[in-house]
Design a protein around this motif. Structure first.
Motif, PDB file in Angstrom:
ATOM      1  N   TYR A 265       1.301  -4.081   5.686  1.00  0.00           N
ATOM      2  CA  TYR A 265       1.348  -2.617   5.610  1.00  0.00           C
ATOM      3  C   TYR A 265       0.973  -2.009   6.966  1.00  0.00           C
ATOM      4  O   TYR A 265       1.616  -1.058   7.433  1.00  0.00           O
ATOM      5  N   ILE A 266      -0.051  -2.558   7.607  1.00  0.00           N
ATOM      6  CA  ILE A 266      -0.475  -2.071   8.924  1.00  0.00           C
ATOM      7  C   ILE A 266       0.607  -2.370   9.965  1.00  0.00           C
ATOM      8  O   ILE A 266       0.903  -1.534  10.833  1.00  0.00           O
ATOM      9  N   PHE A 267       1.198  -3.551   9.891  1.00  0.00           N
ATOM     10  CA  PHE A 267       2.292  -3.930  10.789  1.00  0.00           C
ATOM     11  C   PHE A 267       3.451  -2.939  10.649  1.00  0.00           C
ATOM     12  O   PHE A 267       4.004  -2.459  11.646  1.00  0.00           O
ATOM     13  N   GLU A 268       3.806  -2.628   9.423  1.00  0.00           N
ATOM     14  CA  GLU A 268       4.867  -1.667   9.129  1.00  0.00           C
ATOM     15  C   GLU A 268       4.514  -0.290   9.670  1.00  0.00           C
ATOM     16  O   GLU A 268       5.357   0.412  10.252  1.00  0.00           O
ATOM     17  N   THR A 269       3.251   0.112   9.508  1.00  0.00           N
ATOM     18  CA  THR A 269       2.794   1.414  10.008  1.00  0.00           C
ATOM     19  C   THR A 269       2.906   1.486  11.521  1.00  0.00           C
ATOM     20  O   THR A 269       3.341   2.499  12.081  1.00  0.00           O
ATOM     21  N   ALA A 270       2.505   0.405  12.195  1.00  0.00           N
ATOM     22  CA  ALA A 270       2.587   0.385  13.655  1.00  0.00           C
ATOM     23  C   ALA A 270       4.031   0.515  14.127  1.00  0.00           C
ATOM     24  O   ALA A 270       4.313   1.203  15.120  1.00  0.00           O
ATOM     25  N   GLU A 271       4.966  -0.120  13.416  1.00  0.00           N
ATOM     26  CA  GLU A 271       6.378   0.015  13.780  1.00  0.00           C
ATOM     27  C   GLU A 271       6.845   1.459  13.654  1.00  0.00           C
ATOM     28  O   GLU A 271       7.678   1.925  14.433  1.00  0.00           O
ATOM     29  N   MET A 272       6.304   2.184  12.684  1.00  0.00           N
ATOM     30  CA  MET A 272       6.707   3.573  12.449  1.00  0.00           C
ATOM     31  C   MET A 272       6.090   4.541  13.449  1.00  0.00           C
ATOM     32  O   MET A 272       6.753   5.461  13.924  1.00  0.00           O
ATOM     33  N   GLY A 436       7.586  10.334  -1.017  1.00  0.00           N
ATOM     34  CA  GLY A 436       8.042   9.129  -0.350  1.00  0.00           C
ATOM     35  C   GLY A 436       6.940   8.235   0.177  1.00  0.00           C
ATOM     36  O   GLY A 436       7.207   7.216   0.816  1.00  0.00           O
ATOM     37  N   ASN A 437       5.681   8.586  -0.073  1.00  0.00           N
ATOM     38  CA  ASN A 437       4.571   7.746   0.364  1.00  0.00           C
ATOM     39  C   ASN A 437       4.512   6.477  -0.490  1.00  0.00           C
ATOM     40  O   ASN A 437       4.624   6.550  -1.719  1.00  0.00           O
ATOM     41  N   LYS A 438       4.297   5.341   0.163  1.00  0.00           N
ATOM     42  CA  LYS A 438       4.346   4.052  -0.521  1.00  0.00           C
ATOM     43  C   LYS A 438       2.999   3.348  -0.468  1.00  0.00           C
ATOM     44  O   LYS A 438       2.326   3.350   0.569  1.00  0.00           O
ATOM     45  N   SER A 439       2.649   2.717  -1.566  1.00  0.00           N
ATOM     46  CA  SER A 439       1.439   1.898  -1.609  1.00  0.00           C
ATOM     47  C   SER A 439       1.718   0.556  -0.944  1.00  0.00           C
ATOM     48  O   SER A 439       2.875   0.198  -0.698  1.00  0.00           O
ATOM     49  N   PRO A 440       0.676  -0.229  -0.657  1.00  0.00           N
ATOM     50  CA  PRO A 440       0.907  -1.623  -0.274  1.00  0.00           C
ATOM     51  C   PRO A 440       1.589  -2.387  -1.410  1.00  0.00           C
ATOM     52  O   PRO A 440       1.554  -1.974  -2.573  1.00  0.00           O
TER      53      PRO A 440
END
Length: 448
Positions: A265-272, A436-440
């Motif tokens: 989830y953190i990895f995905e957030t950093a990409e965004m 559109g907010n997503k949980s882990p």
């Protein structure tokens, strides 16, 4: 203001397969991250350094030097931040007396300092972000030596204080705890006390981050991984029972613990939100021979990860301040890259914001094993979130590091993936709200 501006309309084409990382950046989170200040972080690190030593065994009643002076400054800093947001933070000291132990030669009062930003719609769901404010020289029991601890761990503590400054101006569905703990160098004592108390109180802590040695030591500026931060995430959960372990061995999932889902989830957030500064996921609980404040949380059943710079310089960690043959040893602020700390802070803040705005993770997620077949059925409990839009099923090859595909399937509590065998891929389920907010992601357990 609320940070819910992303439309869920693009997700409503049920059955459409897409990349798993499909959520677009929230412009309000993007604006929030611009407020993170490397200058404020620098000032806070240098202030913590100015106390001379922050060894847990050092003076608690000296207003200028020692752990007590640092404790009181952090407490007052959180209070000033709270005053600026009309008392939005609940600021507390949590003290306990640690008995004699390996690195505690006499009973010692240890104090955690934390500030809670209460959630608006789901205040009993918590996210914890921490740094440890104690420091040490070569000997963890030397309470008199100078132990500036600029990188280890004034950097993490300053990151937490800066997150409190920036995030306290906003409102989130869930609650966020900004915490500075002591006793880390004596055996993770402050974090262990907090985590144990939280478990006994049955606090719903969905995720915990610790920031420890995130100063981007300047002697490693030319490292090939300079534009990344490590996120350590254990595989097999520390609190797993023998029965759970047996199930995991039978169906896989060694790479799908709650901590690993949090790291993804953190990895995905950093990409965004941080395209020029990313996350290096490390599939380990921590480094060889080392430990951090996330570990007591893991041991008490909470998902937790550790942020740490990718290349450490051990001449500037746990060293008596000195110069030998022209070479300087010591953890001082001249070796901290404040812009690097700010970048790590932004990834933390963006991840916390996404988590605290999203619905809670789905509960009791199961993959049905009652019958053989080439379809895969998943089921879960209905969310109690009033803003729930539905759920997303994600999947990846068993050898893939991150979730690669997803399907939004609406507000249902079970779904059959036609012609997709559970034997061939890994599946997961996450909740999605109307913005559109997503949980882990939650990895399913076998169920009948």
């Amino acid at each position: 203001m609320f940070l819910k501006f992303i439309s869920v309309s693009l997700l409503l084409s049920i059955g459409v397969v897409s990349e798993a990382r499909s959520q677009r950046p929230d412009p309000v989170i993007t604006e929030m991250l611009k407020e993170v200040s490397s200058a404020r972080i620098e000032a806070d690190i240098k202030k913590l350094e100015s106390f001379g030593t922050r060894n847990t065994l050092s003076a608690q009643d000296d207003p200028k030097r020692g752990i007590g002076a640092a404790r009181d400054w952090i407490y007052e800093e959180f209070r000033r931040i709270s005053e600026a947001c009309a008392g939005c933070l609940t600021v507390e000291k949590q003290s306990f007396t640690q008995p004699v132990a390996q690195r505690i030669p006499q009973p010692t009062v240890i104090t955690n300092v934390f500030a809670t930003l209460k959630g608006t719609t789901d205040p009993e769901r918590f996210y914890v972000v921490s740094g440890h404010y104690d420091s040490m020289c070569t000997s963890p029991t030397d309470a008199e030596c100078d132990a500036p601890g600029a990188n280890d761990d004034a950097s993490g503590t300053a990151a937490v204080i800066e997150m409190a400054r920036v995030m306290s101006k906003r409102k989130f569905d869930a609650s966020i705890i900004f915490m500075a703990v002591a006793g880390e160098e004596q055996g993770l004592l402050g974090a262990r006390y907090f985590a144990t108390q939280a478990a006994e109180r049955k606090m719903n802590i969905e995720a915990m981050f610790t920031n420890d040695i995130v100063g981007g030591v300047t002697t490693k500026k030319n490292s090939p991984d300079r534009n990344k931060v490590r996120v350590f995430a254990e595989g097999v959960p520390s609190n797993e029972t023998e029965q759970q372990a047996a199930t995991r061995r039978s169906v896989g999932g060694e790479n799908d613990s709650p901590a690993r889902q949090l790291a993804r989830y953190i990895f995905e957030t950093a990409e965004m939100y941080s395209p020029d500064f990313g996350v290096m996921m490390i599939y380990r609980r921590d480094r060889y021979g080392r430990g951090g404040d996330h570990i007591p949380f893991l041991e008490n059943g909470f998902a937790a990860v550790r942020f740490t710079e990718p290349n450490e310089d051990y001449d500037h960690q746990h060293q008596n301040v000195r110069t030998v043959d022209g070479k300087f040893y010591g953890d001082t602020s001249e070796y901290v890259d404040f812009d690097y700390v700010a970048r790590v802070t932004r990834i933390n803040a963006a991840s916390l914001a996404r988590l605290a705005l999203a619905p809670a993770k789905p509960r009791n997620v199961g993959i049905v094993t009652a019958r053989l077949g080439n379809d895969t059925e998943l089921k879960w409990d209905a969310s109690q979130d009033a803003d729930i839009a539905g759920y997303e099923i994600v999947w990846r090859d068993t050898t893939a590091a991150t979730w690669t595909n997803s399907r939004f399937i609406g507000n249902v509590t079970s779904y059959v993936m036609k012609d997709m065998s559970k034997d061939n891929v890994f599946f997961g389920v996450r909740a999605v709200d109307k913005s559109g907010n997503k949980s882990p992601v939650v990895y399913p357990r076998p169920t009948r």
